[in-house]
Design an enzyme around this catalytic site. Structure first.
Site, PDB file in Angstrom:
ATOM      1  N   GLU A 163     -42.591 -39.792  16.920  1.00  0.00           N
ATOM      2  CA  GLU A 163     -41.408 -38.939  16.763  1.00  0.00           C
ATOM      3  C   GLU A 163     -41.214 -38.137  18.038  1.00  0.00           C
ATOM      4  OE1 GLU A 163     -41.148 -36.800  13.130  1.00  0.00           O
ATOM      5  OE2 GLU A 163     -41.809 -38.497  11.943  1.00  0.00           O
ATOM      6  N   HIS A 177     -32.853 -29.257  12.979  1.00  0.00           N
ATOM      7  CA  HIS A 177     -33.098 -30.682  13.192  1.00  0.00           C
ATOM      8  C   HIS A 177     -31.857 -31.273  13.847  1.00  0.00           C
ATOM      9  CE1 HIS A 177     -34.201 -34.819  12.664  1.00  0.00           C
ATOM     10  NE2 HIS A 177     -35.390 -34.439  12.237  1.00  0.00           N
ATOM     11  N   ARG A 215     -37.358 -31.163  19.547  1.00  0.00           N
ATOM     12  CA  ARG A 215     -36.201 -30.902  18.684  1.00  0.00           C
ATOM     13  C   ARG A 215     -35.258 -29.835  19.200  1.00  0.00           C
ATOM     14  NH1 ARG A 215     -38.977 -31.291  12.781  1.00  0.00           N
ATOM     15  NH2 ARG A 215     -39.068 -33.542  12.870  1.00  0.00           N
ATOM     16  N   HIS A 260     -33.743 -26.655   9.630  1.00  0.00           N
ATOM     17  CA  HIS A 260     -34.755 -27.576   9.100  1.00  0.00           C
ATOM     18  C   HIS A 260     -36.082 -26.893   8.784  1.00  0.00           C
ATOM     19  CE1 HIS A 260     -36.545 -31.429   8.385  1.00  0.00           C
ATOM     20  NE2 HIS A 260     -37.398 -31.332   9.384  1.00  0.00           N
ATOM     21  N   ARG A 268     -41.811 -26.062  16.413  1.00  0.00           N
ATOM     22  CA  ARG A 268     -42.803 -26.954  15.807  1.00  0.00           C
ATOM     23  C   ARG A 268     -42.671 -28.377  16.331  1.00  0.00           C
ATOM     24  NH1 ARG A 268     -42.444 -30.329  10.705  1.00  0.00           N
ATOM     25  NH2 ARG A 268     -40.223 -30.040  10.962  1.00  0.00           N
TER      26      ARG A 268
HETATM   27  C1  LIG Z   1     -35.893 -33.211   4.712  1.00  0.00           C
HETATM   28  C2  LIG Z   1     -37.209 -32.754   5.280  1.00  0.00           C
HETATM   29  C3  LIG Z   1     -38.006 -33.636   5.996  1.00  0.00           C
HETATM   30  C4  LIG Z   1     -39.233 -33.222   6.529  1.00  0.00           C
HETATM   31  N1  LIG Z   1     -40.033 -34.133   7.164  1.00  0.00           N
HETATM   32  C5  LIG Z   1     -41.262 -33.751   7.572  1.00  0.00           C
HETATM   33  C6  LIG Z   1     -42.190 -34.690   8.112  1.00  0.00           C
HETATM   34  O1  LIG Z   1     -41.896 -35.879   8.195  1.00  0.00           O
HETATM   35  N2  LIG Z   1     -43.396 -34.239   8.523  1.00  0.00           N
HETATM   36  C7  LIG Z   1     -43.778 -32.933   8.432  1.00  0.00           C
HETATM   37  O2  LIG Z   1     -44.905 -32.587   8.821  1.00  0.00           O
HETATM   38  N3  LIG Z   1     -42.919 -32.033   7.912  1.00  0.00           N
HETATM   39  C8  LIG Z   1     -41.692 -32.397   7.466  1.00  0.00           C
HETATM   40  N4  LIG Z   1     -40.852 -31.479   6.924  1.00  0.00           N
HETATM   41  C9  LIG Z   1     -41.311 -30.099   6.776  1.00  0.00           C
HETATM   42  C10 LIG Z   1     -42.325 -30.049   5.634  1.00  0.00           C
HETATM   43  O3  LIG Z   1     -41.861 -30.870   4.585  1.00  0.00           O
HETATM   44  C11 LIG Z   1     -42.524 -28.641   5.102  1.00  0.00           C
HETATM   45  O4  LIG Z   1     -42.708 -27.735   6.139  1.00  0.00           O
HETATM   46  C12 LIG Z   1     -43.766 -28.619   4.212  1.00  0.00           C
HETATM   47  O5  LIG Z   1     -43.612 -29.591   3.194  1.00  0.00           O
HETATM   48  C13 LIG Z   1     -43.975 -27.259   3.590  1.00  0.00           C
HETATM   49  O6  LIG Z   1     -44.962 -27.371   2.613  1.00  0.00           O
HETATM   50  P1  LIG Z   1     -45.334 -26.093   1.761  1.00  0.00           P
HETATM   51  O7  LIG Z   1     -46.347 -26.520   0.779  1.00  0.00           O
HETATM   52  O8  LIG Z   1     -45.633 -24.977   2.657  1.00  0.00           O
HETATM   53  O9  LIG Z   1     -43.955 -25.696   1.033  1.00  0.00           O
HETATM   54  P2  LIG Z   1     -43.007 -26.536  -0.032  1.00  0.00           P
HETATM   55  O10 LIG Z   1     -43.398 -27.947  -0.005  1.00  0.00           O
HETATM   56  O11 LIG Z   1     -41.653 -26.157   0.269  1.00  0.00           O
HETATM   57  O12 LIG Z   1     -43.487 -25.909  -1.393  1.00  0.00           O
HETATM   58  C14 LIG Z   1     -43.135 -24.593  -1.747  1.00  0.00           C
HETATM   59  C15 LIG Z   1     -43.393 -24.415  -3.232  1.00  0.00           C
HETATM   60  O13 LIG Z   1     -43.284 -23.052  -3.595  1.00  0.00           O
HETATM   61  C16 LIG Z   1     -42.495 -22.924  -4.773  1.00  0.00           C
HETATM   62  N5  LIG Z   1     -41.909 -21.583  -4.760  1.00  0.00           N
HETATM   63  C17 LIG Z   1     -41.132 -21.015  -3.804  1.00  0.00           C
HETATM   64  N6  LIG Z   1     -40.825 -19.751  -4.152  1.00  0.00           N
HETATM   65  C18 LIG Z   1     -41.424 -19.520  -5.348  1.00  0.00           C
HETATM   66  C19 LIG Z   1     -41.460 -18.409  -6.243  1.00  0.00           C
HETATM   67  N7  LIG Z   1     -40.817 -17.263  -5.969  1.00  0.00           N
HETATM   68  N8  LIG Z   1     -42.172 -18.525  -7.381  1.00  0.00           N
HETATM   69  C20 LIG Z   1     -42.813 -19.680  -7.707  1.00  0.00           C
HETATM   70  N9  LIG Z   1     -42.791 -20.781  -6.901  1.00  0.00           N
HETATM   71  C21 LIG Z   1     -42.115 -20.685  -5.755  1.00  0.00           C
HETATM   72  C22 LIG Z   1     -41.495 -24.057  -4.653  1.00  0.00           C
HETATM   73  O14 LIG Z   1     -40.898 -24.337  -5.887  1.00  0.00           O
HETATM   74  C23 LIG Z   1     -42.407 -25.169  -4.130  1.00  0.00           C
HETATM   75  O15 LIG Z   1     -43.138 -25.741  -5.181  1.00  0.00           O
HETATM   76  C24 LIG Z   1     -39.632 -31.870   6.376  1.00  0.00           C
HETATM   77  C25 LIG Z   1     -38.829 -30.982   5.686  1.00  0.00           C
HETATM   78  C26 LIG Z   1     -37.634 -31.409   5.122  1.00  0.00           C
HETATM   79  C27 LIG Z   1     -36.793 -30.431   4.355  1.00  0.00           C
END
Ligand SMILES: Cc1cc2nc3c(=O)[nH]c(=O)nc-3n(C[C@H](O)[C@H](O)[C@H](O)COP(=O)(O)OP(=O)(O)OC[C@H]3O[C@@H](n4cnc5c(N)ncnc54)[C@H](O)[C@@H]3O)c2cc1C
Length: 527
Positions: free
Chosen positions: A122, A250, A297, A358, A393
């Protein structure tokens, strides 16, 4: 709103069920067999940013062609001079072990015909080093982790439970807390959305894994859950926050007006050789960076933004017509299908794309052990500022960040969990106060207004005047929201709006304070 008088006690309270929350819960459940772990999440089990990740996870998998040094260098270069080098080294070197663990937990990554893992590339990466599952890597990770978590007997997994605020001395000792003081976290107040009651969850350890806040912008690839709740809750609890000005846009979201969130055309597509063309079909990336389409990016997004502003056109194009269609379709079935459904045949049509919010690089400060500035509050994933991303990032480093810091938090707790005392005197939620009926449409209007303000004034290119305008307008929204919040029946919508306004305000304030352009922050006044 009614409050439950019961205190829901657990040893570990995990807020969020993306990669950061689930991997922490799993690790903890497997190794603290007698401990109780509660995961709360505000939507369905798998609804989160993680589920939408396409490209994959970066790691140095094949040392005959790649090295830790190169991955470190790529990360530092993307971060534009302000990554924490020790953290970058630690994350990169730990990555293969964490990826192996994810595989052992059941995640399936694509393999080549000779049985080795297929490694993608990437933007910003100098080598092929992205493990992926077609172009739906995140959904596959969520599937595997949820399956595993559901089998763990000591985990309680509660959906549609929305964390409103963290519990600290402010509630327990009824004393005002200050940002620099020693503050302890004792759990969280949580809205059970199905029963419409506020529950009190006390815990020895709280893990904040609530993800990002893309919903502050009109155009974002983030799903509707990404409302910055964790950052805002931690800020109100007086935890340290930083780097909020570094927003990653993005470069290539599918231009499809009316579709929310914006559908992403993964960076990996450019990694496979796709070319950017302006509205009239001319290539333009050479004018901006020697790496052309594979520049990081921030550079590609700003280049597209500049082209759009110069031409007044709504989008540019991504040209995949010269790529091997069979291989393209195999690697990107989801993207191919999405384009087809809109009448875009990638064999002969260019894909219309424009930048979309993003990712947020800043957030709640954590150290290498995943500890925040509040005692017994850990955090991991997109909600944090760990020092890995600096000002921008590197693609596919964020899923990795969640895995590594959740593991580090667990490792740290192995040493200190037995010393942590059970919280006492945690008060149940106070539901007294005047409650008026409120028109829900006011929340919708305010939410749209936050998005418009942020997209117009705190977008890819900022300026002093734009930031001042944003600040003034957000203040008015803050006051209106405070009135609603103090006197209306509590709802997820209302709490999310409060958090969107808070995090929008933080992005604006941090932007005002930055005095040089770096990575994801760019002000026309600082050129
Ligand atoms: C379309 C897209 C493509 C991406 N592609 C990539 C990739 O290829 N590679 C990569 O490394 N990263 C990628 N990213 C970024 C990456 O997906 C995220 O940064 C990462 O998944 C974040 O993980 P997390 O567990 O921190 O948060 P999330 O996966 O967002 O999980 C957050 C959780 O907290 C919960 N939550 C939030 N607020 C509350 C609340 N007040 N009370 C209870 N629950 C709550 C939500 O419901 C969710 O379950 C992408 C992001 C997007 C949007």
């Amino acid at each position: 709103m009614n409050a439950s008088k019961k205190i829901h006690k657990s040893d570990f309270l995990v807020i969020g069920s993306g990669i950061a929350g689930l991997s922490f819960a799993l690790k903890t459940a497997q190794n603290f067999k007698d401990a109780t772990i509660t995961i709360i999440t505000k939507n369905e089990k798998n609804e989160c940013n993680t589920k939408y990740a396409q490209g994959g996870i970066s790691t140095v998998w094949d040392k005959t062609v790649d090295s830790f040094e190169q991955h470190i260098e790529d990360t530092l270069l993307a971060g534009d001079g302000i990554c924490d080098e020790k953290i970058v080294k630690m994350v990169v070197e730990e990555a293969p072990e964490r990826l192996q663990e994810l595989i052992d937990w059941g995640t399936k990554f694509d393999k080549t015909t000779n049985g080795n893992y297929s490694l993608g590339r990437e933007g910003g990466h100098s080598q092929d080093r992205i493990l992926h599952h077609k172009d739906i890597t995140g959904a596959e990770i969520e599937r595997a982790l949820i399956e595993k978590v559901e089998k763990a007997e000591n985990i309680t997994f509660l959906t549609y439970h929305y964390a409103i605020d963290l519990i600290t001395e402010h509630q327990v000792k009824k004393q005002q807390t200050k940002r620099q003081e020693k503050i302890t976290c004792y759990g969280a107040y949580v809205l059970d959305e199905k029963k419409s009651i506020v529950k009190t969850f006390s815990a020895k350890v709280t893990m904040l894994a609530t993800g990002g806040n893309g919903q502050v912008y009109s155009t974002t690839t983030n799903p509707v859950i990404a409302t910055g709740d964790g950052i805002a809750m931690a800020y109100r609890a007086k935890a340290e926050i930083s780097d909020m000005e570094f927003i990653q846009f993005h470069p290539t979201a599918l231009f499809n007006p009316g579709e929310y969130p914006a559908f992403l055309i993964s960076e990996a597509v450019r990694g496979e050789g796709a070319i950017l063309r302006d509205y009239y079909g001319e290539r333009f990336m050479k004018k901006y960076d020697d790496r052309e389409e594979l520049a990081s990016r921030d550079i590609v997004a700003r280049a597209i933004d500049n082209e759009l502003k110069k031409s007044g056109t709504p989008h540019v194009y991504l040209d995949c017509t010269h790529l091997d269609y069979k291989a393209f379709k195999k690697h990107f079935p989801n993207i191919t299908e999405k384009c087809m459904s809109l009448g875009i045949d990638v064999r002969k049509d260019y894909i219309p794309v424009s930048p979309a919010q993003h990712y947020i690089c800043g957030g709640v400060n954590i150290n290498k052990k995943g500890k925040t500035s509040l005692k017994n509050l850990y955090a991991s994933g997109e909600v944090t500022r760990s020092g890995l991303h600096g000002a921008n990032r590197l693609a596919s480093n964020s899923l990795l960040e969640g895995l590594v810091f959740s593991n580090n938090a667990y490792e740290n707790l192995k040493k200190r969990f037995h010393k942590i005392k059970e919280p006492i005197n945690v008060p149940v939620w106070n539901d007294s106060g005047v409650v008026k009926n409120m028109e829900k449409i006011l929340i919708t209007h305010d939410r749209n207004e936050v998005k418009t303000i942020m997209s117009n004034y705190v977008g890819i290119v900022r300026s002093n005047e734009r930031l001042l305008r944003a600040e003034r307008r957000l203040r008015v929204l803050y006051e209106d929201n405070k009135r609603l919040y103090d006197h209306s029946e509590l709802s997820t919508d209302l709490c999310e709006l409060r958090n969107l306004i808070t995090t929008a305000y933080l992005i604006t304030q941090f932007s005002k304070n930055r005095k040089e352009n770096r990575g994801g922050f760019y002000s026309a006044d600082l050129v």
